[in-house]
Design an enzyme around this catalytic site. Structure first.
Site, short mmCIF file in Angstrom:
data_model
loop_
_atom_site.label_atom_id
_atom_site.label_comp_id
_atom_site.label_asym_id
_atom_site.label_seq_id
_atom_site.Cartn_x
_atom_site.Cartn_y
_atom_site.Cartn_z
N LYS A 157 -9.24 49.14 -70.78
CA LYS A 157 -9.20 50.55 -71.16
C LYS A 157 -9.77 50.74 -72.56
O LYS A 157 -9.65 49.85 -73.41
CB LYS A 157 -7.76 51.08 -71.10
CG LYS A 157 -7.18 51.06 -69.69
CD LYS A 157 -7.91 52.04 -68.79
CE LYS A 157 -7.53 51.87 -67.34
NZ LYS A 157 -8.15 50.71 -66.70
N ASP A 158 -10.34 51.92 -72.79
CA ASP A 158 -11.03 52.20 -74.04
C ASP A 158 -10.13 52.03 -75.26
O ASP A 158 -8.94 52.37 -75.24
CB ASP A 158 -11.56 53.64 -74.02
CG ASP A 158 -12.67 53.82 -73.02
OD1 ASP A 158 -13.83 53.87 -73.45
OD2 ASP A 158 -12.37 53.88 -71.82
N LYS A 159 -10.75 51.53 -76.34
CA LYS A 159 -10.04 51.41 -77.61
C LYS A 159 -9.90 52.77 -78.28
O LYS A 159 -8.83 53.10 -78.80
CB LYS A 159 -10.78 50.45 -78.53
CG LYS A 159 -10.17 50.36 -79.93
CD LYS A 159 -10.83 49.30 -80.77
CE LYS A 159 -10.16 49.21 -82.15
NZ LYS A 159 -10.70 48.08 -82.94
#
Length: 366
Positions: A75-77
């Site tokens: 998942k995106d930072k």
């Protein structure tokens, strides 16, 4: 390379910066927890952390080896992300006492197996779009209606290719014998980037074929693609992405693969979201396109890794958009199948490539 789409509208002007306030990603699990078993099934919310960073913090705090933690996707930072992980039951007490300013444990259940990469159905996204005036908001709403029906090209996003966009070239150097990487996991990572690059190149060529037909008509398209054997019936298609005989189609979104033969009928099913074309992730032991479709895949077949297929076209679901004229903000919600990129959806919605390009660290929404 350029990630072109089918739509050719004037670019929609807005500002979007991925951060924990303006970008939310919620994982949609493939299955609910079973309620029994030797694993904890944990729902975690993280803020401004990548999934590897999340795992590193948990390992340090709980005293657990990372290979014991299961997860379904990265998942995106630069987001507020909610995802699921599994870990052995013996860590429940420590997990219940765990606190961290950027991590919150939302729920703990039990499950009978460890989560693996790909064990998810998709992801639900929220984007706060800023500096969006009324004219561009109106245009955006119109384009959303088209994308809801037609879907969009399922390119790999810039995140797949590293900070300089050139990770795939390292794999090319390895294949040419100019570079050797002993770490097998790192080597697989670079080869995966090369597969993704080949896929994107192939998809852009297929979209260019469709755009040529839409703009120039049948006769000029046939002149440009003289080596292909088309019948007039092949061009009577409902969906604007032109299917070719021999395309490897998939029952959407999780079904079996088959070859396209009755193009008119299959284009109608494609428009109904029942099926979708797939592109090659080059490698061994995978189903290859035939007939006319093979012409576009031939350059990517000789590849020394395990291959597979990826949907070339996907459909965003549960699209919701709300415009706040006083703030010149838009709130956009949508759901994508696993492996698809919110950045690519926004690029094609706005007809602006690299709208996320300033941020090269977020992971794919697996």
């Amino acid at each position: 390379m350029t990630r072109i789409g089918l739509l050719t509208h004037a670019p929609i002007s807005l500002y979007f910066r991925p951060n924990a306030r303006d970008f939310v990603v919620q994982e949609i699990p493939l299955y609910p927890p079973s309620g029994y078993g030797e694993h904890l099934y944990v729902q975690v919310r993280k803020k401004s952390l990548s999934t590897p960073e999340l795992l590193k913090i948990l390992c340090s705090s709980l005293g657990i080896k990372q290979n014991l933690i299961g997860y379904a996707g990265l998942k995106d930072k630069h987001a507020l992300s909610i995802q699921y992980i599994t870990l052995p039951q013996q860590y429940r007490a420590k997990l219940e006492l765990f606190t961290h300013p950027l991590i919150k444990i939302l729920n703990i259940d039990q499950h009978h197996n460890k989560l693996r990469i790909g064990h998810l159905r998709g992801n639900r996204f929220f984007m706060r779009l800023k500096k969006l005036d009324m004219a561009n908001a109106t245009k955006l709403q119109s384009v959303l209606k088209i994308l809801r029906q037609q879907g969009f090209a399922n390119y790999f996003g810039y995140q797949r290719f590293g900070n300089n966009g050139a990770n795939y070239t390292i794999a090319q150097e390895m294949l040419a014998g100019a570079c050797k990487i002993r770490n097998k996991a790192k080597a697989r990572f670079f080869f995966s980037a090369l597969q993704s690059h080949f896929f994107n190149v192939w998809l852009s060529k297929r979209i260019q074929l469709s755009r040529t037909f839409a703009a120039c008509g049948l006769n000029e398209t046939l002149q440009l693609y003289r080596s292909l054997q088309f019948s007039v019936q092949d061009w009577t298609q409902e969906h604007p992405f032109i299917l070719l005989k021999g395309d490897v189609m998939g029952h959407y979104p999780l079904g079996k693969l088959f070859y396209a033969h009755t193009i008119c009928e299959e284009s109608c099913r494609f428009l109904r979201h029942d099926i979708a074309p797939t592109g090659l992730l080059a490698g061994r032991k995978t189903m290859l396109a035939q007939d006319n479709a093979a012409f576009f895949e031939h350059a990517t077949q000789d590849f020394g890794q395990q291959g597979s297929r990826r949907f070339a076209w996907v459909f965003a679901d549960e699209i919701e958009f709300e415009y706040m004229p006083q703030e010149a903000h838009g709130h956009l919600h949508f759901t994508l199948p696993k492996g698809s990129y919110a950045s690519v959806f926004l690029e094609q919605l706005c007809n602006q490539e690299q709208i996320f390009e300033e941020f090269s660290n977020p992971a794919q929404n697996g």
